[in-house]
Design an enzyme around this catalytic site. Sequence first.
Site, PDB file in Angstrom:
ATOM      1  N   ARG A 220       7.624   6.462 -16.379  1.00 51.51           N
ATOM      2  CA  ARG A 220       6.479   6.830 -15.249  1.00 51.51           C
ATOM      3  C   ARG A 220       5.214   7.443 -15.843  1.00 51.51           C
ATOM      4  O   ARG A 220       4.369   7.062 -15.676  1.00 51.51           O
ATOM      5  CB  ARG A 220       7.039   7.365 -14.156  1.00 51.51           C
ATOM      6  CG  ARG A 220       6.128   7.244 -12.987  1.00 51.51           C
ATOM      7  CD  ARG A 220       6.337   7.832 -11.749  1.00 51.51           C
ATOM      8  NE  ARG A 220       7.661   8.232 -11.369  1.00 51.51           N
ATOM      9  CZ  ARG A 220       8.160   9.305 -11.258  1.00 51.51           C
ATOM     10  NH1 ARG A 220       7.337  10.412 -11.547  1.00 51.51           N
ATOM     11  NH2 ARG A 220       9.339   9.614 -11.025  1.00 51.51           N
TER      12      ARG A 220
ATOM     13  N   TYR B  41     -16.555  -5.575  -3.878  1.00 51.00           N
ATOM     14  CA  TYR B  41     -15.489  -6.192  -3.717  1.00 51.00           C
ATOM     15  C   TYR B  41     -14.759  -6.063  -2.528  1.00 51.00           C
ATOM     16  O   TYR B  41     -14.486  -4.919  -2.010  1.00 51.00           O
ATOM     17  CB  TYR B  41     -14.459  -5.594  -5.056  1.00 51.00           C
ATOM     18  CG  TYR B  41     -12.934  -6.338  -5.159  1.00 51.00           C
ATOM     19  CD1 TYR B  41     -12.918  -7.629  -5.303  1.00 51.00           C
ATOM     20  CD2 TYR B  41     -11.923  -5.710  -4.927  1.00 51.00           C
ATOM     21  CE1 TYR B  41     -11.730  -8.410  -5.204  1.00 51.00           C
ATOM     22  CE2 TYR B  41     -10.693  -6.136  -5.033  1.00 51.00           C
ATOM     23  CZ  TYR B  41     -10.473  -7.510  -4.860  1.00 51.00           C
ATOM     24  OH  TYR B  41      -9.231  -7.995  -5.115  1.00 51.00           O
TER      25      TYR B  41
ATOM     26  N   LYS C 258      -8.944  -9.001 -14.786  1.00 51.63           N
ATOM     27  CA  LYS C 258     -10.036  -9.962 -14.897  1.00 51.63           C
ATOM     28  C   LYS C 258     -10.285  -9.989 -16.378  1.00 51.63           C
ATOM     29  O   LYS C 258      -9.506 -10.578 -17.169  1.00 51.63           O
ATOM     30  CB  LYS C 258     -11.427  -9.387 -14.133  1.00 51.63           C
ATOM     31  CG  LYS C 258     -10.775  -9.089 -12.721  1.00 51.63           C
ATOM     32  CD  LYS C 258     -10.313 -10.204 -11.941  1.00 51.63           C
ATOM     33  CE  LYS C 258      -9.962  -9.697 -10.647  1.00 51.63           C
ATOM     34  NZ  LYS C 258     -10.669  -8.733  -9.771  1.00 51.63           N
TER      35      LYS C 258
END
Length: 383
Positions: free
Chosen positions: A48, A100, A197
């Site tokens: 983690r 966004y 993206k």
Amino acid sequence: MPYRFGTLAIHAGQQPDPSTGAIMTPIYQTSTYVQEAPGRHKGHEYARVTNPTRSALEGNLAALERAEHAVCFSSGVAGIDAILKGLRPGDHVIATNDLYGGTYRLFRQVFEPFGLRFSFVDMRDLAAVEAALTPSTRLLWIETPTNPLLRLLDIRALADLARSRGIDVAVDNTFATPYLQQPLTLGADLVLHSATKYIGGHSDLIGGVVCTSNEAWHEKLRFQVKSTGAVPGPMDCFLMLRGTKTLHLRMERHCANARRVADFLAQHPKVGRVHYPGLPSDPGHELARRQMRDFGGMVSFTLADDRIEKAVAVMTSTRVFALAESLGGVESLIEHPASMTHGSIPAEARRAAGLDDSLIRLSVGVEDVEDLLEDLDQALERV
Ligand SMILES: *Cc1c(COP(=O)(O)O)cnc(C)c1O
């Protein structure tokens, strides 16, 4: 001599694997690391907190953004979430009003109930930003070019305004990518990417990254990673690292194709307004020339007949452009912001920001541009 972008994209952060010589960073699919004695280890304790595939990706992305540090997350919004958790209840954030939709939702519906306060302003207007300042303003949240109207915001001017008042500046650089624009070099403190993206670039993963050279912010972000655990898996880190190797090549083609598409739309009798900073007539053109290396792969437009049914007819008639949310992959996409990516922004807020319900957004891919132009032409013929 510092290396140039394309060289960094391919090499930064990566060494041949010390145990085998493998030139590509392995996918370290492991949750833990064996220690020789308690506390005696090779730099990794639990995945983690750190993973070698992720560390290589972080080294690569930091180099591309000219940052001291990059911290990777399981998504773009997880990166935004980690930044906002660096603030305290009562703190005030000024954000661009054209942004966004998921960022807007996170601000209004997740963080406002926890006591953060937000103002959304047209950041092209510096006086409007100054008017929105309060004694508890701690952060400016900038997207440029904005989504979906492709407006240009002046990062350096906004950073100057913020710095003199001790306010930090975060730039969502998803649309521009570090190849076209490096906000830290213009005075920003934090850069956020939805790596889903252009950084990933192939529409096959969800990921995020925050880059900074500010040590206090870096510590806060590492603490968030360790404490809240929104980390990308090693396979996705490997794919992002593969993606960045061709970022400069892909962006050159995205930009060249988008310029042709914008020129084509601008002269088409069935098209109304075209939003693309690369058009010399675009209000953001001069600033884009100063602030960006090229003008990006996103284009939005309305039809001369701006009824929504007509826009929907175009969006459902393309054959190469696929009707889908998201952007930045090698393939071209078409979408309807008002009902898709920006559906979580209330209609009044959308209209106040100038986002027309009939607006069509394109993510121009890297296909042969003649096929893209012919596809748009045949779709426009149907309305
Ligand atoms: C997609 C996107 C985000 C959110 O990123 P995810 O990876 O989908 O969580 C944030 N900002 C912009 C500009 C985006 O396009």
